[in-house]
Design a protein around this motif. Structure first.
Motif, mmCIF file in Angstrom:
data_model
loop_
_atom_site.group_PDB
_atom_site.id
_atom_site.type_symbol
_atom_site.label_atom_id
_atom_site.label_comp_id
_atom_site.label_asym_id
_atom_site.label_seq_id
_atom_site.Cartn_x
_atom_site.Cartn_y
_atom_site.Cartn_z
ATOM 1 N N ASP A 75 0.820 -1.217 0.000
ATOM 2 C CA ASP A 75 0.000 0.000 0.000
ATOM 3 C C ASP A 75 0.852 1.263 0.000
ATOM 4 O OD1 ASP A 75 -2.346 -1.525 0.049
ATOM 5 O OD2 ASP A 75 -2.372 -1.582 2.246
ATOM 6 N N GLY A 76 1.944 1.245 -0.747
ATOM 7 C CA GLY A 76 2.807 2.409 -0.864
ATOM 8 C C GLY A 76 3.780 2.605 0.285
ATOM 9 N N THR A 77 3.785 1.680 1.240
ATOM 10 C CA THR A 77 4.670 1.767 2.400
ATOM 11 C C THR A 77 5.760 0.710 2.286
ATOM 12 O OG1 THR A 77 2.844 2.514 3.800
ATOM 13 C CG2 THR A 77 4.775 1.638 4.922
ATOM 14 N N THR A 78 7.008 1.089 2.521
ATOM 15 C CA THR A 78 8.115 0.131 2.493
ATOM 16 C C THR A 78 8.050 -0.757 3.730
ATOM 17 O OG1 THR A 78 9.485 1.675 1.270
ATOM 18 C CG2 THR A 78 10.625 -0.128 2.400
ATOM 19 N N VAL A 79 8.134 -2.065 3.500
ATOM 20 C CA VAL A 79 8.092 -3.040 4.591
ATOM 21 C C VAL A 79 9.278 -3.982 4.440
ATOM 22 C CG1 VAL A 79 6.780 -4.905 5.668
ATOM 23 C CG2 VAL A 79 5.570 -2.956 4.660
ATOM 24 N N TYR A 80 10.028 -4.157 5.517
ATOM 25 C CA TYR A 80 11.097 -5.149 5.574
ATOM 26 C C TYR A 80 10.544 -6.346 6.335
ATOM 27 C CZ TYR A 80 14.694 -1.827 4.109
ATOM 28 O OH TYR A 80 15.460 -0.927 3.395
ATOM 29 N N GLU A 81 10.663 -7.541 5.758
ATOM 30 C CA GLU A 81 10.275 -8.771 6.434
ATOM 31 C C GLU A 81 11.548 -9.539 6.756
ATOM 32 O OE1 GLU A 81 7.375 -11.060 4.350
ATOM 33 O OE2 GLU A 81 5.873 -9.464 4.481
ATOM 34 N N LEU A 82 11.821 -9.699 8.029
ATOM 35 C CA LEU A 82 13.022 -10.382 8.483
ATOM 36 C C LEU A 82 12.631 -11.727 9.066
ATOM 37 C CD1 LEU A 82 13.578 -7.261 8.511
ATOM 38 C CD2 LEU A 82 15.287 -7.736 10.218
ATOM 39 N N GLU A 83 13.259 -12.781 8.595
ATOM 40 C CA GLU A 83 12.989 -14.139 9.064
ATOM 41 C C GLU A 83 14.154 -14.581 9.945
ATOM 42 O OE1 GLU A 83 10.659 -17.410 9.528
ATOM 43 O OE2 GLU A 83 10.128 -15.725 8.226
ATOM 44 N N TYR A 84 13.833 -15.051 11.156
ATOM 45 C CA TYR A 84 14.857 -15.454 12.122
ATOM 46 C C TYR A 84 14.842 -16.955 12.362
ATOM 47 C CZ TYR A 84 15.520 -10.530 13.028
ATOM 48 O OH TYR A 84 15.801 -9.210 12.889
ATOM 49 N N SER A 85 15.882 -17.447 12.995
ATOM 50 C CA SER A 85 16.028 -18.872 13.278
ATOM 51 C C SER A 85 15.175 -19.335 14.459
ATOM 52 C CB SER A 85 17.497 -19.194 13.559
ATOM 53 O OG SER A 85 17.954 -18.446 14.681
ATOM 54 N N ALA A 86 14.580 -18.403 15.192
ATOM 55 C CA ALA A 86 13.742 -18.725 16.350
ATOM 56 C C ALA A 86 12.659 -17.649 16.463
ATOM 57 C CB ALA A 86 14.592 -18.760 17.612
ATOM 58 N N PRO A 87 11.591 -17.917 17.206
ATOM 59 C CA PRO A 87 10.548 -16.902 17.371
ATOM 60 C C PRO A 87 11.113 -15.596 17.925
ATOM 61 C CG PRO A 87 9.777 -19.017 18.178
ATOM 62 C CD PRO A 87 11.255 -19.171 17.881
ATOM 63 N N VAL A 88 10.561 -14.495 17.432
ATOM 64 C CA VAL A 88 10.997 -13.168 17.864
ATOM 65 C C VAL A 88 9.802 -12.390 18.387
ATOM 66 C CG1 VAL A 88 12.941 -13.010 16.276
ATOM 67 C CG2 VAL A 88 10.705 -12.235 15.534
ATOM 68 N N SER A 89 10.087 -11.323 19.123
ATOM 69 C CA SER A 89 9.033 -10.435 19.596
ATOM 70 C C SER A 89 9.346 -9.026 19.115
ATOM 71 C CB SER A 89 8.933 -10.474 21.125
ATOM 72 O OG SER A 89 10.155 -10.058 21.697
ATOM 73 N N GLU A 90 8.325 -8.190 19.172
ATOM 74 C CA GLU A 90 8.520 -6.804 18.764
ATOM 75 C C GLU A 90 9.460 -6.127 19.753
ATOM 76 O OE1 GLU A 90 4.726 -4.884 18.485
ATOM 77 O OE2 GLU A 90 3.870 -6.585 17.419
ATOM 78 N N PRO A 91 10.395 -5.325 19.260
ATOM 79 C CA PRO A 91 11.242 -4.570 20.190
ATOM 80 C C PRO A 91 10.368 -3.649 21.038
ATOM 81 C CG PRO A 91 12.147 -4.512 17.976
ATOM 82 C CD PRO A 91 10.787 -5.123 17.870
ATOM 83 N N THR A 92 10.568 -3.683 22.353
ATOM 84 C CA THR A 92 9.753 -2.857 23.239
ATOM 85 C C THR A 92 10.542 -1.708 23.824
ATOM 86 O OG1 THR A 92 10.252 -4.343 25.056
ATOM 87 C CG2 THR A 92 8.185 -4.707 23.880
ATOM 88 N N GLY A 93 11.805 -1.922 24.080
ATOM 89 C CA GLY A 93 12.650 -0.869 24.607
ATOM 90 C C GLY A 93 13.605 -0.410 23.540
ATOM 91 N N ARG A 94 14.600 0.332 23.948
ATOM 92 C CA ARG A 94 15.601 0.778 23.000
ATOM 93 C C ARG A 94 16.991 0.440 23.544
ATOM 94 N NH1 ARG A 94 11.528 4.627 21.628
ATOM 95 N NH2 ARG A 94 11.350 4.627 19.377
ATOM 96 N N PRO A 95 17.292 -0.875 23.650
ATOM 97 C CA PRO A 95 18.625 -1.233 24.110
ATOM 98 C C PRO A 95 19.691 -0.734 23.144
ATOM 99 C CG PRO A 95 17.363 -3.197 23.527
ATOM 100 C CD PRO A 95 16.477 -2.016 23.330
ATOM 101 N N ARG A 96 20.837 -0.428 23.660
ATOM 102 C CA ARG A 96 21.881 0.164 22.831
ATOM 103 C C ARG A 96 22.352 -0.755 21.722
ATOM 104 N NH1 ARG A 96 27.272 -0.898 25.738
ATOM 105 N NH2 ARG A 96 26.574 -2.365 27.269
#
Length: 103
Positions: free
Chosen positions: A19-40
């Protein structure tokens, strides 16, 4: 790289447009969660200091760095989707006038 750690590796990725928005789809070797904080390790400086919100960034698999304020995350199983959102008018003003500090 966003999402990787000692136990989770980036397996594959692709850059698409939805829909006109750039989306990156990243596939990992194990389940991931959305980043919640901003670790360095995910954003900004690696020296251990804090990074002002306006200077925090996300490094994508193709090497592009984008402001952390311009992305949204969506996790589903081993897939993490990163959408590039249009920056708000206020954000664009902050970037255009770097000498103008927030009060």
């Amino acid at each position: 790289m966003i999402g990787t750690d000692q136990e989770t590796e980036l397996v594959d990725w692709r850059k698409t447009t939805v829909d006109g928005t750039t989306v990156y789809e990243l596939e990992y070797s194990a389940p991931v969660s959305e980043p919640t904080g901003r670790p360095r390790t995910l954003f900004g400086a690696t020296s251990g200091g804090t990074v002002p919100a306006a200077e925090q960034s996300v490094r994508l698999p193709d090497g592009e760095r984008i402001p952390a304020t311009d992305v949204t995350f969506e996790a589903e199983g081993t897939t993490l989707r990163i959408r590039l959102e249009d920056p708000s008018l206020l954000t664009r003003i902050w970037r255009a006038l770097p000498w103008w500090t927030r009060g």
